[in-house]
Structure formats: C-alpha cells, structure tokens
Write an enzyme that holds these catalytic residues in place. Structure first.
Site, mmCIF file in Angstrom:
data_model
loop_
_atom_site.group_PDB
_atom_site.id
_atom_site.type_symbol
_atom_site.label_atom_id
_atom_site.label_comp_id
_atom_site.label_asym_id
_atom_site.label_seq_id
_atom_site.Cartn_x
_atom_site.Cartn_y
_atom_site.Cartn_z
ATOM 1 N N ARG A 51 13.174 6.772 -8.799
ATOM 2 C CA ARG A 51 11.960 7.490 -9.217
ATOM 3 C C ARG A 51 11.701 8.714 -8.334
ATOM 4 O O ARG A 51 10.572 9.187 -8.229
ATOM 5 C CB ARG A 51 10.764 6.542 -9.183
ATOM 6 C CG ARG A 51 10.978 5.281 -10.028
ATOM 7 C CD ARG A 51 9.740 4.442 -10.088
ATOM 8 N NE ARG A 51 8.690 5.109 -10.845
ATOM 9 C CZ ARG A 51 7.443 4.659 -10.949
ATOM 10 N NH1 ARG A 51 7.105 3.547 -10.325
ATOM 11 N NH2 ARG A 51 6.549 5.306 -11.650
ATOM 12 N N SER A 59 8.209 -3.500 -1.078
ATOM 13 C CA SER A 59 7.385 -3.988 -2.193
ATOM 14 C C SER A 59 7.571 -5.478 -2.451
ATOM 15 O O SER A 59 7.890 -5.912 -3.558
ATOM 16 C CB SER A 59 7.716 -3.193 -3.469
ATOM 17 O OG SER A 59 7.501 -1.820 -3.275
ATOM 18 N N ASP A 116 -3.167 -3.441 5.128
ATOM 19 C CA ASP A 116 -3.615 -4.309 6.215
ATOM 20 C C ASP A 116 -3.933 -3.571 7.509
ATOM 21 O O ASP A 116 -4.412 -4.190 8.460
ATOM 22 C CB ASP A 116 -2.555 -5.376 6.502
ATOM 23 C CG ASP A 116 -2.381 -6.363 5.357
ATOM 24 O OD1 ASP A 116 -3.151 -6.273 4.378
ATOM 25 O OD2 ASP A 116 -1.485 -7.216 5.436
ATOM 26 N N TYR A 154 -17.734 -21.870 -22.748
ATOM 27 C CA TYR A 154 -17.869 -23.329 -22.637
ATOM 28 C C TYR A 154 -17.103 -24.023 -23.761
ATOM 29 O O TYR A 154 -17.195 -23.637 -24.929
ATOM 30 C CB TYR A 154 -19.329 -23.775 -22.704
ATOM 31 C CG TYR A 154 -19.458 -25.238 -23.066
ATOM 32 C CD1 TYR A 154 -19.072 -26.223 -22.152
ATOM 33 C CD2 TYR A 154 -19.885 -25.631 -24.333
ATOM 34 C CE1 TYR A 154 -19.134 -27.571 -22.494
ATOM 35 C CE2 TYR A 154 -19.952 -26.980 -24.676
ATOM 36 C CZ TYR A 154 -19.576 -27.943 -23.756
ATOM 37 O OH TYR A 154 -19.623 -29.269 -24.094
ATOM 38 N N VAL A 173 9.008 4.761 12.212
ATOM 39 C CA VAL A 173 8.275 5.911 12.729
ATOM 40 C C VAL A 173 7.708 5.537 14.083
ATOM 41 O O VAL A 173 7.015 4.520 14.224
ATOM 42 C CB VAL A 173 7.162 6.341 11.754
ATOM 43 C CG1 VAL A 173 6.294 7.438 12.379
ATOM 44 C CG2 VAL A 173 7.771 6.841 10.440
ATOM 45 N N ALA A 180 0.819 -1.207 0.000
ATOM 46 C CA ALA A 180 0.000 0.000 0.000
ATOM 47 C C ALA A 180 0.853 1.258 0.000
ATOM 48 O O ALA A 180 0.604 2.195 -0.766
ATOM 49 C CB ALA A 180 -0.946 -0.004 1.207
ATOM 50 N N CYS A 236 2.293 -12.870 0.474
ATOM 51 C CA CYS A 236 1.502 -14.047 0.114
ATOM 52 C C CYS A 236 2.362 -15.159 -0.474
ATOM 53 O O CYS A 236 1.983 -16.334 -0.455
ATOM 54 C CB CYS A 236 0.420 -13.667 -0.890
ATOM 55 S SG CYS A 236 -0.738 -12.412 -0.303
ATOM 56 N N ASN A 248 -2.698 -3.081 -2.723
ATOM 57 C CA ASN A 248 -2.244 -2.413 -3.940
ATOM 58 C C ASN A 248 -3.309 -1.473 -4.501
ATOM 59 O O ASN A 248 -2.991 -0.384 -4.973
ATOM 60 C CB ASN A 248 -1.834 -3.450 -4.988
ATOM 61 C CG ASN A 248 -0.441 -3.999 -4.748
ATOM 62 O OD1 ASN A 248 0.551 -3.339 -5.033
ATOM 63 N ND2 ASN A 248 -0.357 -5.195 -4.183
#
Length: 462
Positions: A77, A46, A292, A435, A87, A17, A50, A314
């Site tokens: 970037r 990043s 989360d 199908y 923090v 996030a 999972c 994300n």
C-alpha cells in the site's frame, strides 16, 4: 524541518496505532502527495496483543491468527515499512529521527514533515533480585508469547507463578492451567482484578479457585529465587516462598515514552504523552501520538488517564491518519470500559470504581443486584451480579461492574453508552432495550440496578 514538493510522514511504531495512522493517511493522500515511512523494532506489525493469552492457552490456533496485516501487505500500500529498526532519537528542532538497524547496528537519520509517535507500552518488570532470570516472562509482544511457550516446553516441572492479578495476570493464569501447570497468583491487592471494587473482585477469586488456581492476596513480591543453573525456582514474598518453574508478569504496563521525554515532549502524571482532541502532541503542530504511549481524557472524572487498550489505539490511529492526511477528526475521550473472563465467568466494568469517585471528590450511592442472564424460567439462565454507582445529588451514572456467566460482560456496553451520553440512572430505567426470554429477563439486570440506584438517589435527597 524538511520541505519538499512531496511531504513525508514518519511513523514510530508498527502496531495498532502506528499502522492504523499510516493506513488512514494513505487513504487520504496518494503516494504522489505523501511519502510514508514507518519504523518497527520487532518482527511483527499490526498484531493483537490482547489475543496473546488465548494463543498461549491454545484457544487460538497459532501465532499468525493474531496478525491483522503483515509488513508485505503494508508495503503493497506504498508504506515504506522498515522492520527490525529502532528509533533512538527524535530531533524536534531539525524535524528528523535517528534509527538503528537492530541486527546490524547501522544508524541513519530520516527527516520528516509530520511525525507520529506510537511507541506503545512496556510491561512493568520490578527492579528486584531475580526478575531478569531466564523463565521470567512479560507478555506484550508476539515474541514474548513465543518465548513463554518455549519456556513451558522446556521447564523442568509444572509449577507456574503469576505475579499480578489484573486482566493479563488472570488470563495468563487460566492459560497455565490449560497447559497442566499448578498455578499460584500473587498480588498486592486484597482481591484479584483491581479494576473492580473488592466485593466484585471476590467473585473473580472464587472462579479462579474453582479452576484450581491458588490466589495469594495482600502479598508483595520481594524477589525471584534462582537455582544453580540460573533459572527460576521460586517467587518470594516477605512471608513465604512459592515454588516456580515459570514466572509470568501480569503487573501491568507503563507508557513507552523514553524517546518523547528525551525530545522534550510533554508528558502527564502517568508518564504518557499529552495530546489535544486531534491527538496532536500539545505545543507541536506537526507531531501526533496515539496508542498505549498517551494519556487520554476520562469523560466521567474529567481527569487524564493511561488506558492501554487496542480499541483505543486503533481509534487514535484513525484520528491521527485523518488529520495527518489533511482532514479533521477528534478523539473525545474514554469511559474506561473493559471486559475479560475466567473460564466461563465473564467480567465487565466501565466508569469509576468507589475509590476513583472518592479520589475526585464525588459523593455517590452504590447498589448491587443479583439477577439472571435470561428469563428465570428459560433453560440456561445463569446468575449475574451488577454493581452500579450514581452521583448522590444529580443521579448521574458514574460506573458499572458486572460479573456473571453467559451474556454478562457485554452488557456493560449499555452502561458505557449511558456514561458517554451523561445519562442519569433515572433516565436509564426508560432505555428501550431488546427483550426475549432467551436473552434477558423482562427487566434487564442493568436496568434493575438503575431502578434501585434511582430509588436510592431519591431517598438520599435532602
């Protein structure tokens, strides 16, 4: 609040996030307009949490395969990313955060115009004797995964106990089997995978037992027993002891919101931050939160839920970055879709379970159908069980659970779309699904369940 010609966006948390938000904000506004400073207390950014069970099992070749973007790539970037920096305080009134260098202990304040809180979640570690012993592992970060792999290498014996039989617990149990361990899973629930109803969880139990996993249900762990060297030797319940050289916690996670709580930010019933549809923290114009550490709207029940999944994190980050960068985007909510597997048994679920529907006062009908993944005559067709819940009066789809072999899990996406669109089971029967014999029967298993549910709803009408 800091004011200058160039705004500063501060991001707390360097995973899905947080860095999605930072990256999207950078796309929206260049470095001459927006300075972005991000803090991450760990060693990695990043990464796919999972994927950790599949790295531990050996299915994924190496830790680095789970890293989507390195700190150096983020910095390239024009995102000032400060690694190994935690923090420790948010001063909302002054518009600043206090951060501590994890290695040196040095502290400093950084002011912000806009703030993103993406502190994630922490594994549940019961406050019981022995759970802090060496050899007891939570699995949330890449550091956790490496520590577990190191334990598996050093362990004296080949016995593992997994506490908890949710997604992580079941996946880690299979990973331990692949390492040649004798595996016992202990869970307080009647059946594994409490995100399913017990009748569907029973199918998962059979698959686990087929792998050689011992499943102990209806059991409450009371302590971890240690040996003379301080390492684990067993996991105890009220009735028994289960020998262990390694213990893995798969009990779930809780939102990591201690910072937010101390700063007086609003939290929900599940301990997660409360936001609006733009992911802005309620009551705070220049603070956003995602991943989360937040609670989200369940589109089926209409209530707030804590659903810690990388897919949501994300999306939250994209929404936050767009809004913090001067655009507008929203996150409408979730329907609770998740998939997993045990060996070649696939598990999918979306929407409400029976107990969820009862808790919110819904009257419903349930159907369970047995079908196959392909046309029955086509080679490789395998059995599949689909359970569907529909609202009694309206026929609105409420939830679907699927357990089967090849092609079972992702079929739940059909139901996820139907739930999002608010379709009835009657409307679902007319869905124009693809199908061909190699892919499904003429009537897809989900549509077979919808037909049966629609008939049951009609028959129950007064």
């Amino acid at each position: 609040m800091r004011r200058s010609a160039k705004e500063r966006l501060v991001v707390i948390g360097g995973d899905a996030a947080g860095m999605s938000a930072a990256s999207q904000a950078r796309r929206m506004r260049g470095p001459d307009e927006l300075e972005i400073v991000a803090f991450e207390r760990g060693h990695f950014t990043s990464f796919s949490a999972c994927g950790i069970p599949y790295w531990v099992s050996g299915d994924v070749d190496g830790r680095d395969r789970l890293i989507a973007r390195t700190p150096e790539e983020h910095r390239a970037r024009d995102i000032a990313l400060r690694m190994r920096t935690e923090v420790t305080e948010i001063d909302v009134a002054a518009g600043r955060v206090r951060a501590r260098d994890v290695d040196s202990g040095a502290e400093s304040w950084t002011s912000y115009d806009k703030l993103v809180i993406a502190t994630g979640a922490r594994p549940v570690r019961p406050d019981l004797p022995g759970f802090d012993a060496p050899g007891v592992h939570g699995v949330q970060t890449l550091d956790d995964g490496q520590a577990l792999l190191d334990s598996l290498t050093r362990a004296r014996g080949r016995r593992a106990v997994v506490v908890g039989a949710g997604y992580i617990g079941v996946e880690m149990a299979e990973a331990m089997i692949k390492h040649g361990y004798e595996v016992t899973v202990v869970d307080r629930g009647e059946e594994p995978m409490s995100t399913l109803d017990p009748d569907m969880g029973r199918l998962v139990r059979r698959a686990m037992e087929g792998l050689g996993i011992t499943m102990v249900g209806d059991a409450e762990v009371t302590k971890v027993l240690t040996g003379d060297d301080g390492g684990v030797r067993a996991v105890a319940t009220e009735d028994a002891e289960y020998p262990a050289d390694v213990v893995v916690l798969g009990i779930g996670v809780r939102p990591e919101t201690a910072l937010a709580r101390a700063a007086g930010l609003p939290l929900g019933a599940h301990g997660g931050l409360l936001t609006d549809r733009a992911m802005r923290v309620r009551g705070h114009e220049d603070i956003w939160a995602g991943g989360d550490c937040v609670e989200v709207l369940d589109l089926v029940s209409g209530q707030q839920r804590h659903v810690p999944l990388g897919t949501h994190a994300n999306k939250h980050g994209q929404v936050i970055g767009t809004n913090a960068g001067g655009g507008y985007a929203t996150f409408p909510g979730v329907v609770g879709t998740a998939v997993s597997k045990v060996c070649d048994l696939e598990i999918g679920r979306t929407g409400l379970r029976e107990r969820d529907a009862r808790r919110v006062g819904l009257q419903f009908e349930t159907v369970t159908v047995e079908s196959t993944s392909r046309a029955g005559y086509y080679p490789g067709a395998s059995p599949m069980t689909v359970k569907m819940l529909a609202e009694r009066r309206t026929g609105r789809l409420l939830g679907v659970q699927i357990v089967g072999r090849e092609g079972a899990a992702k079929r739940v996406d059909i139901a996820a779309v139907a739930l999002t669109a608010g379709l009835t089971v009657e409307q679902m029967t007319a869905l124009d699904l693809g199908y061909a014999p190699p892919f499904s029967p003429v009537w897809d298993p989900v549509l077979v369940a919808a037909r049966k549910a629609a008939t049951k709803v009609r028959d129950s009408a007064p």
